[in-house]
Enzyme design. Structure first.
Site, PDB file in Angstrom:
ATOM      1  N   ASP A 125     171.179  45.671  96.448  1.00  0.00           N
ATOM      2  CA  ASP A 125     172.476  46.225  95.924  1.00  0.00           C
ATOM      3  C   ASP A 125     172.840  47.151  95.451  1.00  0.00           C
ATOM      4  O   ASP A 125     171.624  47.576  95.060  1.00  0.00           O
ATOM      5  CB  ASP A 125     173.112  44.775  95.287  1.00  0.00           C
ATOM      6  CG  ASP A 125     174.488  44.950  94.322  1.00  0.00           C
ATOM      7  OD1 ASP A 125     175.408  45.261  95.310  1.00  0.00           O
ATOM      8  OD2 ASP A 125     174.401  44.770  93.513  1.00  0.00           O
ATOM      9  N   ASP A 167     171.792  41.575  91.409  1.00  0.00           N
ATOM     10  CA  ASP A 167     171.905  41.509  89.955  1.00  0.00           C
ATOM     11  C   ASP A 167     172.927  40.404  89.701  1.00  0.00           C
ATOM     12  O   ASP A 167     172.872  40.178  88.206  1.00  0.00           O
ATOM     13  CB  ASP A 167     171.839  42.724  89.086  1.00  0.00           C
ATOM     14  CG  ASP A 167     173.379  43.317  89.117  1.00  0.00           C
ATOM     15  OD1 ASP A 167     173.885  43.435  90.103  1.00  0.00           O
ATOM     16  OD2 ASP A 167     173.616  43.937  87.910  1.00  0.00           O
ATOM     17  N   ASP A 183     175.607  38.042  94.491  1.00  0.00           N
ATOM     18  CA  ASP A 183     174.372  38.496  95.277  1.00  0.00           C
ATOM     19  C   ASP A 183     173.616  36.855  95.472  1.00  0.00           C
ATOM     20  O   ASP A 183     173.031  36.992  96.255  1.00  0.00           O
ATOM     21  CB  ASP A 183     173.744  39.413  94.516  1.00  0.00           C
ATOM     22  CG  ASP A 183     174.103  40.783  94.454  1.00  0.00           C
ATOM     23  OD1 ASP A 183     174.994  41.232  95.429  1.00  0.00           O
ATOM     24  OD2 ASP A 183     173.947  41.299  93.310  1.00  0.00           O
TER      25      ASP A 183
END
Length: 630
Positions: free
Chosen positions: A310, A518, A522
């Site tokens: 990410d 995080d 996600d």
């Protein structure tokens, strides 16, 4: 002999075996050879009985375990009158299991220490008095005192001017850190200075340390595929050892050779070495603030070749800096906020954000502290993940979050419309602020690439990762700019949580794939990957719960450390297993040729056991070529 045996029973068997061998030795030296043989035979039988029960249970389940080899060795020793050899085999089996339990306890030291240090009581202010209730009674809003040397029991906001915290158990960083009024104190940190007060923002079960403990218990309960692979290697030894033993007996006509082969074929090195190496790797990772949820995760991480990351909070800091504050005058004919200043808007927003775990909240609070604005503790705070938070600050109703949520269907002020267009074009982060039901303004923030991102990605490629992909929900222009700067193999922008899951599934088709993120959004992708890695443990977040690996420090370089540690542990496990197999096979051939007696073979096999376990414990220490941070 197996790990499944209770340790108490194993210790009892070891005690009986040692006593029996020693008593037989005394009798032998006294010239009473018959008594000595009887004592050694009885010692072998005592160790043989639980082994028979174990083998029978395995057969009932339709399994043929490696314990069969040990059973044949001990049974053959009794049948051929090699009582001392049988007793030494019994010592090798029971002693090996006991040695494994000690080695595993040594390797689990870091994990166990996290569990053992968990606080049970707190010091809470109530009616002007300091009380000591159980930690389970703490609720958000309670005012607690943390005495010197005590562990912060729950996540809270510091209300005193200064707190000095040792966060090594959470982050692996040895140096204490200073936290000031309004900053967060995470549960699990130790007060390394004078007493200070904190205002709880979560219960014990919802706090950082409780989440860590849950991860640790998962890590302790897991078993690696490679350990099962070691068992399968050991099963090969059953037909091989029977073949070699049969040939030795057939060609020589001496059954003692077959017994010697079975003694040295006992596959303890295979069973003991792999678990100890994996637990050692997990323990070393924990010392560095990396929680690996057991051998399954460690095994998969070591074999990772494709990495998806990410952007926000992973490759970037995730805590953007405030760049500007906009206030809105409202819409003609619509009641709005009159006379609010940027500093006042920031103060209200930061006061409410003190209780929010959102990545933007810390930046807003930090900016208010930098400007010296007074912060008040909010009341009736309620957060909707991914949307916003609302509560009461100094009697005013304050809401922070997405523009549409704050507007609640009402027309937007012209300044808000223009700001949204600017932000979309520049790819900046923003938080809109509502005060007493009206759109009052917005806070604009800019995220920055982590200083360690480029170096970490180079280390990951050095450790065998061949494909690195950024998967981001951000605008394409912003994501591609970051991806180009970091040398990504591919950049997928404007990805929804479902799209991230699909991306992970596509990459898994070509090999072991890890996903690093995080945020709550996600979590589905982390769960879908072969290895899910969560950055930072902000309480019991969905990402931490869904992940296989949690990097407690909010630092990307710990990802390279985690990969290095896992590869070293797996390599040592494989090395120990292959070395044990090779030595045992060589000894089998020597024994079949008549050059190794059963007693000598048993002693040689005991030496192999000790050697492979000591080698497996090397995973607790550093290796060559590790990341600079290690």
């Amino acid at each position: 002999m197996t790990k499944a045996d209770p340790h108490r029973l194993t210790r009892a068997i070891v005690g009986v075996v040692v006593t029996g061998i020693a008593a037989g030795g005394v009798a032998w030296l006294a010239g009473r050879h018959g008594l000595a043989g009887g004592l050694w035979a009885a010692t072998t039988a005592v160790a043989l009985l639980p082994l028979v029960a174990q083998v029978v249970m395995s057969l009932v389940r339709g399994e043929i375990g490696v314990d069969v080899i040990a059973l044949l060795a001990m049974g053959g020793a009794l049948a051929l009158g090699e009582f001392l050899a049988g007793a030494v085999v019994a010592l090798m089996l029971s002693g090996g299991s006991l040695l494994e339990s000690f080695a595993a306890a040594r390797a689990r030291k870091e994990l166990s220490s996290l569990v053992e240090r968990a606080p049970r009581v707190v010091h809470r202010y109530a009616d002007g008095q300091l009380t000591e209730p159980g930690i389970e009674t703490v609720r958000a809003g309670d005012l607690l005192m943390i005495k010197p040397g005590e562990i912060v029991p729950v996540d809270g906001v510091i209300t005193d001017p200064l707190a000095v915290l040792d966060e090594s158990a959470l982050t692996g960083e040895a140096l204490p850190v200073e936290r000031r009024t309004g900053e967060r104190a995470r549960s699990g940190a130790v007060n390394a200075g004078g007493p200070f007060d904190v205002r709880a923002v979560a219960t014990a079960d919802e706090s950082t340390y409780a989440a860590i403990l849950r991860l640790v218990r998962e890590a302790e309960a897991s078993r690696a595929p490679f350990v099962r692979l070691a068992d399968r290697y050991a099963l090969v030894f059953l037909p091989v050892s029977l073949l070699v033993a049969g040939l030795g007996w057939l060609l020589s006509g001496n059954p003692e050779r077959a017994l010697a082969v079975m003694v040295v074929a006992t596959p303890c090195p295979l069973i003991l070495a792999a678990p100890v190496a994996f637990v050692s790797g997990i323990s070393r990772a924990a010392h560095r603030g990396i929680i690996i949820k057991g051998g399954v995760a460690l095994e998969a991480l070591a074999r990772t070749r494709t990495l998806l990351l990410d952007k926000t909070g992973t490759l970037t800091t995730g805590v953007p800096a405030v760049t500007r504050i906009e206030t809105f005058t409202g819409i003609e004919g619509v009641e709005g906020i009159e006379g609010i200043e940027p500093a006042e808007l920031l103060g209200l927003a930061a006061s409410l954000d003190q209780v929010s775990p959102h990545v933007l909240a810390a930046a807003i609070v930090a900016e208010a502290q930098r400007r010296g604005l007074p912060l008040r503790f909010p009341l009736d705070a309620n957060e909707i993940p991914g949307t916003g938070i609302e509560g009461r600050v100094d009697g005013r109703r304050v809401a922070l979050g997405k523009c549409d949520w704050i507007a609640a269907g009402r027309p937007l002020p012209p300044e808000a419309v223009a700001l949204r267009q600017q932000i979309a074009a520049a790819g900046l982060s923003n938080v809109f602020v509502g005060v007493d039901g009206a759109m009052a303004g917005a806070i604009v923030l800019e995220d920055r690439i982590r200083t360690d991102s480029a170096a970490t990605l180079r280390d990951l490629r050095r450790f065998g990762v061949t494909r690195i992909v950024m998967v981001s929900g951000d605008h394409r222009e912003v994501a591609e700019k970051v991806g180009a700067e970091l040398g990504m193999d591919a950049v997928w922008a404007e990805q929804t949580p479902a799209a991230k899951v699909a991306a992970v599934q596509r990459e898994r088709a070509s090999g072991i794939t890890a996903m690093v993120g995080d945020g709550i959004n996600d979590a589905p992708a982390l769960a879908a990957a072969d290895v899910g890695v969560a950055m930072g443990a902000r309480g019991a977040t969905a990402s931490s719960e869904a992940a296989d690996v949690v990097l407690m420090p909010d630092r990307l370089d710990r990802l390279a450390e985690a990969l290095s540690i896992s590869q070293r542990a797996r390599g040592i496990a494989l090395q120990s297993v292959m070395a044990g197999m090779g030595l045992s096979l060589a000894a089998m051939l020597v024994a079949a040729a008549g050059h190794l007696k059963p007693l000598a073979g048993a002693l040689f096999q005991e030496a192999i056991d000790v050697a492979v376990i000591l080698n497996a414990l090397r995973a607790l220490g550093p290796g060559r070529g590790e990341p600079r941070s290690l």
